[in-house]
Scaffold this motif. Structure first.
Motif, PDB file in Angstrom:
ATOM      1  N   TYR A 195       0.833  -1.197   0.000  1.00 41.62           N
ATOM      2  CA  TYR A 195       0.000   0.000   0.000  1.00 41.62           C
ATOM      3  C   TYR A 195       0.872   1.253   0.000  1.00 41.62           C
ATOM      4  O   TYR A 195       1.942   1.282   0.611  1.00 41.62           O
ATOM      5  CB  TYR A 195      -0.913   0.013   1.228  1.00 41.62           C
ATOM      6  N   LEU A 196       0.408   2.301  -0.671  1.00 41.95           N
ATOM      7  CA  LEU A 196       1.164   3.542  -0.723  1.00 41.95           C
ATOM      8  C   LEU A 196       1.222   4.187   0.654  1.00 41.95           C
ATOM      9  O   LEU A 196       0.227   4.231   1.389  1.00 41.95           O
ATOM     10  CB  LEU A 196       0.537   4.518  -1.716  1.00 41.95           C
ATOM     11  N   VAL A 197       2.390   4.693   0.997  1.00 39.74           N
ATOM     12  CA  VAL A 197       2.581   5.381   2.271  1.00 39.74           C
ATOM     13  C   VAL A 197       2.184   6.843   2.089  1.00 39.74           C
ATOM     14  O   VAL A 197       2.677   7.530   1.182  1.00 39.74           O
ATOM     15  CB  VAL A 197       4.050   5.284   2.723  1.00 39.74           C
ATOM     16  N   VAL A 198       1.289   7.330   2.944  1.00 38.47           N
ATOM     17  CA  VAL A 198       0.827   8.717   2.868  1.00 38.47           C
ATOM     18  C   VAL A 198       0.914   9.353   4.251  1.00 38.47           C
ATOM     19  O   VAL A 198       0.929   8.664   5.271  1.00 38.47           O
ATOM     20  CB  VAL A 198      -0.621   8.809   2.343  1.00 38.47           C
ATOM     21  N   ASN A 199       0.950  10.702   4.255  1.00 41.10           N
ATOM     22  CA  ASN A 199       0.965  11.412   5.527  1.00 41.10           C
ATOM     23  C   ASN A 199      -0.475  11.721   5.957  1.00 41.10           C
ATOM     24  O   ASN A 199      -1.424  11.326   5.268  1.00 41.10           O
ATOM     25  CB  ASN A 199       1.830  12.675   5.417  1.00 41.10           C
ATOM     26  N   PRO A 200      -0.689  12.407   7.079  1.00 46.20           N
ATOM     27  CA  PRO A 200      -2.074  12.667   7.527  1.00 46.20           C
ATOM     28  C   PRO A 200      -2.913  13.465   6.542  1.00 46.20           C
ATOM     29  O   PRO A 200      -4.145  13.474   6.639  1.00 46.20           O
ATOM     30  CB  PRO A 200      -1.867  13.443   8.839  1.00 46.20           C
ATOM     31  N   HIS A 201      -2.281  14.150   5.581  1.00 54.51           N
ATOM     32  CA  HIS A 201      -3.015  14.901   4.566  1.00 54.51           C
ATOM     33  C   HIS A 201      -3.173  14.090   3.272  1.00 54.51           C
ATOM     34  O   HIS A 201      -3.573  14.631   2.251  1.00 54.51           O
ATOM     35  CB  HIS A 201      -2.302  16.219   4.271  1.00 54.51           C
ATOM     36  N   GLY A 241       3.020  17.072  -3.932  1.00 57.61           N
ATOM     37  CA  GLY A 241       1.927  17.284  -4.873  1.00 57.61           C
ATOM     38  C   GLY A 241       1.238  16.029  -5.348  1.00 57.61           C
ATOM     39  O   GLY A 241       0.238  16.108  -6.070  1.00 57.61           O
ATOM     40  N   LEU A 242       1.739  14.861  -4.942  1.00 64.35           N
ATOM     41  CA  LEU A 242       1.128  13.590  -5.337  1.00 64.35           C
ATOM     42  C   LEU A 242       0.396  12.997  -4.139  1.00 64.35           C
ATOM     43  O   LEU A 242       1.014  12.660  -3.126  1.00 64.35           O
ATOM     44  CB  LEU A 242       2.187  12.609  -5.841  1.00 64.35           C
ATOM     45  N   TYR A 243      -0.911  12.870  -4.255  1.00 66.14           N
ATOM     46  CA  TYR A 243      -1.757  12.395  -3.172  1.00 66.14           C
ATOM     47  C   TYR A 243      -2.386  11.047  -3.545  1.00 66.14           C
ATOM     48  O   TYR A 243      -2.409  10.659  -4.718  1.00 66.14           O
ATOM     49  CB  TYR A 243      -2.860  13.415  -2.885  1.00 66.14           C
ATOM     50  N   ALA A 244      -2.884  10.360  -2.542  1.00 68.46           N
ATOM     51  CA  ALA A 244      -3.562   9.082  -2.784  1.00 68.46           C
ATOM     52  C   ALA A 244      -4.680   8.907  -1.772  1.00 68.46           C
ATOM     53  O   ALA A 244      -4.592   9.392  -0.636  1.00 68.46           O
ATOM     54  CB  ALA A 244      -2.577   7.922  -2.693  1.00 68.46           C
ATOM     55  N   ALA A 245      -5.739   8.212  -2.172  1.00 71.78           N
ATOM     56  CA  ALA A 245      -6.871   7.969  -1.281  1.00 71.78           C
ATOM     57  C   ALA A 245      -7.543   6.659  -1.662  1.00 71.78           C
ATOM     58  O   ALA A 245      -7.463   6.213  -2.803  1.00 71.78           O
ATOM     59  CB  ALA A 245      -7.873   9.126  -1.356  1.00 71.78           C
ATOM     60  N   GLY A 246      -8.202   6.043  -0.671  1.00 74.06           N
ATOM     61  CA  GLY A 246      -8.947   4.818  -0.942  1.00 74.06           C
ATOM     62  C   GLY A 246      -8.195   3.558  -0.581  1.00 74.06           C
ATOM     63  O   GLY A 246      -7.231   3.577   0.195  1.00 74.06           O
ATOM     64  N   ASP A 247      -8.629   2.449  -1.183  1.00 77.26           N
ATOM     65  CA  ASP A 247      -8.103   1.131  -0.829  1.00 77.26           C
ATOM     66  C   ASP A 247      -6.598   1.014  -1.000  1.00 77.26           C
ATOM     67  O   ASP A 247      -5.950   0.207  -0.333  1.00 77.26           O
ATOM     68  CB  ASP A 247      -8.786   0.048  -1.677  1.00 77.26           C
ATOM     69  N   MET A 248      -6.008   1.783  -1.905  1.00 77.17           N
ATOM     70  CA  MET A 248      -4.576   1.659  -2.171  1.00 77.17           C
ATOM     71  C   MET A 248      -3.715   2.219  -1.054  1.00 77.17           C
ATOM     72  O   MET A 248      -2.495   2.065  -1.063  1.00 77.17           O
ATOM     73  CB  MET A 248      -4.222   2.336  -3.488  1.00 77.17           C
ATOM     74  N   THR A 249      -4.333   2.853  -0.049  1.00 77.34           N
ATOM     75  CA  THR A 249      -3.561   3.445   1.039  1.00 77.34           C
ATOM     76  C   THR A 249      -3.832   2.791   2.380  1.00 77.34           C
ATOM     77  O   THR A 249      -3.124   3.061   3.336  1.00 77.34           O
ATOM     78  CB  THR A 249      -3.881   4.944   1.186  1.00 77.34           C
ATOM     79  N   ASN A 250      -4.832   1.952   2.468  1.00 76.74           N
ATOM     80  CA  ASN A 250      -5.272   1.484   3.770  1.00 76.74           C
ATOM     81  C   ASN A 250      -5.863   0.087   3.642  1.00 76.74           C
ATOM     82  O   ASN A 250      -6.660  -0.166   2.763  1.00 76.74           O
ATOM     83  CB  ASN A 250      -6.333   2.452   4.330  1.00 76.74           C
TER      84      ASN A 250
END
Length: 302
Positions: free
Chosen positions: A254-260, A267-276
């Protein structure tokens, strides 16, 4: 004079996360493009009973249609296309290359989701198309309380899921289709303590009957039938667009993301199943709202 057309954000994927992000960004009056290849995992949901506000249940297609309608009411739309790669320009923009065009954007939101790993069993796809294969006991385990439940597994994740499902039913069978070495003495003891039946071996074929009961015929000649059958073989994360730019993944892919919801790439964000690993529509749309607000604030302060 720079005559290039640069938009605020490209959203890749139009499942619940991508559509929710698009709705928020359009309400922030942002110039965006939502690109979708038509493979949303949510579209496979025959009916979910745990999405807030829909106690009577709502199908995946119907939910996506409602989200698209809301997006269009706010001035947005989805473009049917496939993104083949992401590039970073020398001046920090993103070049989003699809099968038909190249788009310059200040930010990108990945909402490409995951793909369920499926067994190569005769009849599996037919049973799946009938809406009888389950993937998320968090979503629908409650609906099968006290029913006869089977779990197709191949590793320790399957055991974890079986123990989770045990909350709903005492009549539980783990079908280990690969007779894996992961089933050591400790694993077998765990199944025994939970009173979960273990069946090992190849499934030669499966089918459903008019009463929507699912039947499995094993290679050794034994037969098993269930009211509900969960496929617990894991998922493949569609993270290549991000990782090819240098975004990090955790051990589960899964992609590692910060609290935002921003990856390690500015500038590259991710949301949904691929992050969690908690694959819930509510989680996906919540992450999308966080990401959309962060993108808007980033552009405000640019």
């Amino acid at each position: 004079m720079d005559e290039r057309v640069v938009i605020d954000c490209v959203v890749i994927g139009a499942g619940p996360a991508g559509l929710a992000a698009g709705i928020n960004l359009k309400r922030f009056l942002r110039d965006i493009r939502i690109i979708d290849a038509g493979a949303s995992r949510a579209a496979l949901i025959p009916c979910t009973m745990n999405y807030p506000g829909f106690g009577e249940g709502i199908g995946g297609h119907a939910l996506l249609e409602r989200l698209r309608a809301q997006l269009e009411a706010n001035g947005g739309q989805v473009v049917s296309d496939r993104v083949v790669r992401l590039e970073r320009t020398d001046d920090g923009l993103f070049k989003v290359v699809t099968e038909t065009e190249a788009i310059l954007s200040r930010t990108v939101l990945l909402a490409t989701g995951v793909v369920d790993v499926e067994p190569e069993i005769e009849g599996f796809q037919e049973v799946k198309q009938a809406g009888l294969i389950r993937y998320c006991p968090i979503c629908d385990g409650f609906e099968f309380t006290r029913e006869r439940i089977g779990i197709i597994a191949r590793d320790e994740h399957g055991i974890d899921e079986a123990v989770f499902i045990k909350r709903f039913s005492a009549d539980l069978t783990l079908i280990d289709i690969e007779e894996g070495a992961y089933l050591n003495d400790a694993s077998r003891d765990r199944l025994a303590r939970e009173d979960i039946t273990l069946v090992q071996g190849k499934v030669s074929r499966m089918y459903s009957d008019p009463n929507q009961r699912i039947h499995l015929h094993m290679a050794d000649g034994s037969k098993h039938s269930f009211t509900a059958l969960y496929c617990s073989l894991g998922t493949d994360v569609r993270s290549e667009l991000g990782t090819n730019l240098g975004a990090l993944r955790n051990p589960g892919g899964y992609l590692v993301v910060n609290p935002h919801m921003q990856t390690g790439i500015e500038g590259l964000y991710a949301a949904g199943d691929m992050t969690n690993q908690l694959s819930q529509i509510t989680v996906a749309t919540g992450q999308a709202s966080i990401a959309a607000t962060a993108i808007h604030n980033r552009l405000q302060n640019r």
